[in-house]
Design an enzyme around this catalytic site. Structure first.
Site, PDB file in Angstrom:
ATOM      1  N   ARG A  25       0.803  -1.217   0.000  1.00 53.75           N
ATOM      2  CA  ARG A  25       0.000   0.000   0.000  1.00 53.75           C
ATOM      3  C   ARG A  25       0.842   1.275   0.000  1.00 53.75           C
ATOM      4  O   ARG A  25       0.323   2.370  -0.212  1.00 53.75           O
ATOM      5  CB  ARG A  25      -0.948   0.004   1.202  1.00 53.75           C
ATOM      6  CG  ARG A  25      -2.173  -0.882   0.982  1.00 53.75           C
ATOM      7  CD  ARG A  25      -3.115  -0.777   2.156  1.00 53.75           C
ATOM      8  NE  ARG A  25      -2.679  -1.594   3.277  1.00 53.75           N
ATOM      9  CZ  ARG A  25      -3.252  -1.557   4.493  1.00 53.75           C
ATOM     10  NH1 ARG A  25      -4.237  -0.721   4.722  1.00 53.75           N
ATOM     11  NH2 ARG A  25      -2.813  -2.351   5.448  1.00 53.75           N
ATOM     12  N   THR A  91       2.814 -13.938  10.535  1.00 52.22           N
ATOM     13  CA  THR A  91       3.624 -13.469  11.658  1.00 52.22           C
ATOM     14  C   THR A  91       4.055 -14.613  12.567  1.00 52.22           C
ATOM     15  O   THR A  91       5.160 -14.590  13.129  1.00 52.22           O
ATOM     16  CB  THR A  91       2.833 -12.432  12.459  1.00 52.22           C
ATOM     17  OG1 THR A  91       1.534 -12.966  12.783  1.00 52.22           O
ATOM     18  CG2 THR A  91       2.652 -11.146  11.670  1.00 52.22           C
ATOM     19  N   ASN A 182      -5.256  -4.743  19.204  1.00 52.76           N
ATOM     20  CA  ASN A 182      -3.923  -5.323  19.322  1.00 52.76           C
ATOM     21  C   ASN A 182      -2.906  -4.399  18.657  1.00 52.76           C
ATOM     22  O   ASN A 182      -3.088  -3.954  17.524  1.00 52.76           O
ATOM     23  CB  ASN A 182      -3.913  -6.698  18.640  1.00 52.76           C
ATOM     24  CG  ASN A 182      -2.516  -7.252  18.471  1.00 52.76           C
ATOM     25  OD1 ASN A 182      -1.668  -7.078  19.335  1.00 52.76           O
ATOM     26  ND2 ASN A 182      -2.284  -7.913  17.340  1.00 52.76           N
ATOM     27  N   ARG A 345      28.683  24.024   2.859  1.00 53.30           N
ATOM     28  CA  ARG A 345      28.766  22.626   2.452  1.00 53.30           C
ATOM     29  C   ARG A 345      29.724  21.841   3.349  1.00 53.30           C
ATOM     30  O   ARG A 345      30.443  22.412   4.172  1.00 53.30           O
ATOM     31  CB  ARG A 345      29.201  22.560   0.989  1.00 53.30           C
ATOM     32  CG  ARG A 345      28.166  23.132   0.029  1.00 53.30           C
ATOM     33  CD  ARG A 345      28.717  23.334  -1.363  1.00 53.30           C
ATOM     34  NE  ARG A 345      29.232  22.096  -1.934  1.00 53.30           N
ATOM     35  CZ  ARG A 345      29.927  22.053  -3.074  1.00 53.30           C
ATOM     36  NH1 ARG A 345      30.203  23.162  -3.740  1.00 53.30           N
ATOM     37  NH2 ARG A 345      30.351  20.893  -3.524  1.00 53.30           N
ATOM     38  N   TYR A 399      39.238  24.395  -8.966  1.00 52.12           N
ATOM     39  CA  TYR A 399      39.057  23.216  -9.815  1.00 52.12           C
ATOM     40  C   TYR A 399      39.545  23.515 -11.224  1.00 52.12           C
ATOM     41  O   TYR A 399      39.126  24.492 -11.849  1.00 52.12           O
ATOM     42  CB  TYR A 399      37.578  22.827  -9.825  1.00 52.12           C
ATOM     43  CG  TYR A 399      37.243  21.559 -10.573  1.00 52.12           C
ATOM     44  CD1 TYR A 399      37.966  20.391 -10.371  1.00 52.12           C
ATOM     45  CD2 TYR A 399      36.176  21.532 -11.470  1.00 52.12           C
ATOM     46  CE1 TYR A 399      37.651  19.225 -11.052  1.00 52.12           C
ATOM     47  CE2 TYR A 399      35.844  20.369 -12.148  1.00 52.12           C
ATOM     48  CZ  TYR A 399      36.577  19.216 -11.944  1.00 52.12           C
ATOM     49  OH  TYR A 399      36.259  18.058 -12.613  1.00 52.12           O
TER      50      TYR A 399
END
Length: 516
Positions: A25, A91, A182, A345, A399
């Site tokens: 679901r 179960t 339950n 960062r 860079y």
């Protein structure tokens, strides 16, 4: 539910976490138990609560998405052991497989579902203590709810004893009227549980071995079966679809924020504030609307965060301020400030009293105490000393398209606005750079670095190359006004020329290009 506090907390032989279900679901390729809320997965919340019982064995039954779940489980608790349920036969079947892996089966076994993230360790400890003190064969955690639809019903006998648990699909009209449900959480006498599991059948609507049927078997055999009802039914809410995930997340958010408020944290607008369960806060922290704190974030006393700020895995020192910014994997020193609109960062360390201002991005940068990157700059792969000022629009060019390179800026340096620092390069202590410079070589301590090309003014370019544009018209008006002014003053024609064809650079002032 009043807690039971024995002299020494009982220790279960095993806690079995049921995490094998498909979760159809959820409509997602991600296994349901790996969906995340408040900094932990559903499984993570349950394992965290279960581990607090200090069980001899923590067993997690896995099935759908096995490899992903097992890999995640190893990050949650290296001592937890996965148990494979290749076929999901119910179960009861799952618990039987788990118990088959134990070297011995005695003492107490606790069973919990992996999709109940609101379940607390305190509730589990209370259930276990109640079970042990009563000498029960089984004790089930229950809740009384206004709408029990979808849940198994608790069928009681006289007094507190439980006769059976009937699943919704198998219940008759009278049983469907029961409002005690339950939760899927149990404490069992291990030896009695093993015997009862062998008697389970599949005569039900699902054709599966129900663990809940063990309750009826034990009760029918004359054993004591009890229920322990939670005070807050929200604690036993399960998650079966995306709507329930969001609803449970909201409840968890409210619980976490309420706990921090009672501990002395100021949360101005709880409805727009999110704090992961893994976050650590100190007293007198103020969180303004739109603040989100995630992961291993730690915030010291007197800090003010927000509005509209997100921190993930960030350490914030005392009395720091963070405004409308996004921070990850970084460290902000005491009395430092960040923002607004900055992106800090991973690998950034901002020293005491330092400043990362508006529209600044940093990455893998150590910025010394009292140093400032006030605005519109990028600092990457760099070390900046103490008391240094980085002028507006400065870029640490780190860079080259293949590799990252490092920049070192010393103490008490003044970097002029619009400077490009092309790594690898070192700027010595006390040095200056002129505004608009491109620095490609090391700068000695105390030196002024100028990396500008000569300015060249080409007279008449606009009128020749951009004729009949608004710019050309504005230039023509200005020239006409200038000529009229010169004629009125009696100055010789051309004496007050505004430009020349080629000019040299202007003298460099010691404070040129500094911004704060």
């Amino acid at each position: 539910m009043s807690p039971v506090e024995p002299v020494s907390p009982p220790r279960p032989t095993a806690v079995v976490v049921l995490a094998a279900g498909e979760g159809t679901r959820m409509r997602s390729s991600t296994p349901k138990v790996l969906r995340e809320i408040a900094g932990r997965t559903l499984l993570g919340h349950v394992v965290h609560a279960a581990a607090a019982l200090n069980p001899e064995q923590l067993l997690v039954v896995v099935g759908h998405g096995r490899d992903q779940v097992v890999a995640h489980l190893a990050t949650l608790d290296p001592e937890a052991r996965p148990v494979d349920q290749v076929e999901q036969l119910g179960t009861g079947h799952a618990v039987r497989l788990a118990l088959d892996t134990l070297p011995r089966v005695d003492g107490v076994v606790v069973v919990v579902a992996a999709d109940s993230p609101l379940l607390t360790s305190a509730t589990l400890a209370d259930l276990l203590a109640r079970h042990v003190l009563a000498g029960a064969a089984a004790t089930v955690l229950t809740a009384v709810v206004s709408d029990p639809t979808g849940y198994g019903r608790i069928i009681r006998g006289e007094g507190d004893e439980v006769l059976s648990i009937v699943e919704q699909r198998d219940a008759d009209a009278q049983q469907l009227e029961v409002d005690e449900i339950n939760s899927g959480v149990f404490a069992f006498d291990a030896e009695l549980l093993v015997k009862a599991l062998k008697q389970l059948g599949v005569e039900n609507s699902q054709g599966e071995e129900y663990l809940t049927d063990v309750v009826g078997l034990l009760s029918a055999a004359g054993h004591l079966v009890l229920a322990r009802s939670v005070a807050d039914p929200l604690e036993v809410l399960g998650v079966n679809d995306q709507a329930q995930l969001a609803a449970v997340g909201a409840h968890l958010r409210d619980r976490i924020i309420g706990d921090w408020q009672r501990a002395g944290v100021v949360v101005v607008d709880p409805a727009t504030t999110w704090i992961d369960a893994t976050v650590v806060l100190s007293v007198d922290v103020t969180l303004l609307p739109g603040t989100q704190l995630h992961g291993a974030t730690t915030v010291a006393a007197g800090v003010r965060i927000g509005p509209d700020s997100t921190l993930r895995d960030v350490v914030v020192g005392e009395s720091a301020t963070i405004i409308r910014s996004h921070l990850e994997g970084s460290e902000i020193g005491a009395d430092a400030s960040v923002g607004p609109f900055s992106y800090v960062r991973p690998g950034t360390v901002l020293g005491q009293g330092g400043r990362i201002g508006a529209y600044v991005e940093t990455k893998n940068a150590r910025i010394g105490a009292g140093s400032k990157v006030p605005h519109l700059s990028y600092v990457g792969d760099a070390v900046i000393g103490v008391g240094t000022n980085i002028g507006a629009a400065t870029i640490f060019v780190n860079y080259d398209g293949v590799a990252k390179h490092h920049t070192v800026v010393g103490d008490q340096v003044r970097i002029g606005s619009d400077t490009m620092l092309v790594a690898p390069v070192t700027i010595g202590d006390g040095a200056y750079t002129a505004a608009g410079s491109v620095i490609t070589e090391d700068v000695p301590p105390g030196a002024m670095a100028v990396g500008r090309a000569k300015q060249r003014n080409i007279r008449g370019w606009v009128s020749r190359r951009r004729a009949r544009t608004p710019s050309a018209e504005a230039a023509a008006r200005s020239a006409t006004a200038s000529q009229e002014a010169q004629s009125g003053s009696g100055a010789p024609e051309g004496e007050s020329e505004l430009t020349s064809d080629v000019t040299g650079t202007a003298p460099v002032d010691a404070n040129e290009g500094q911004t704060e």
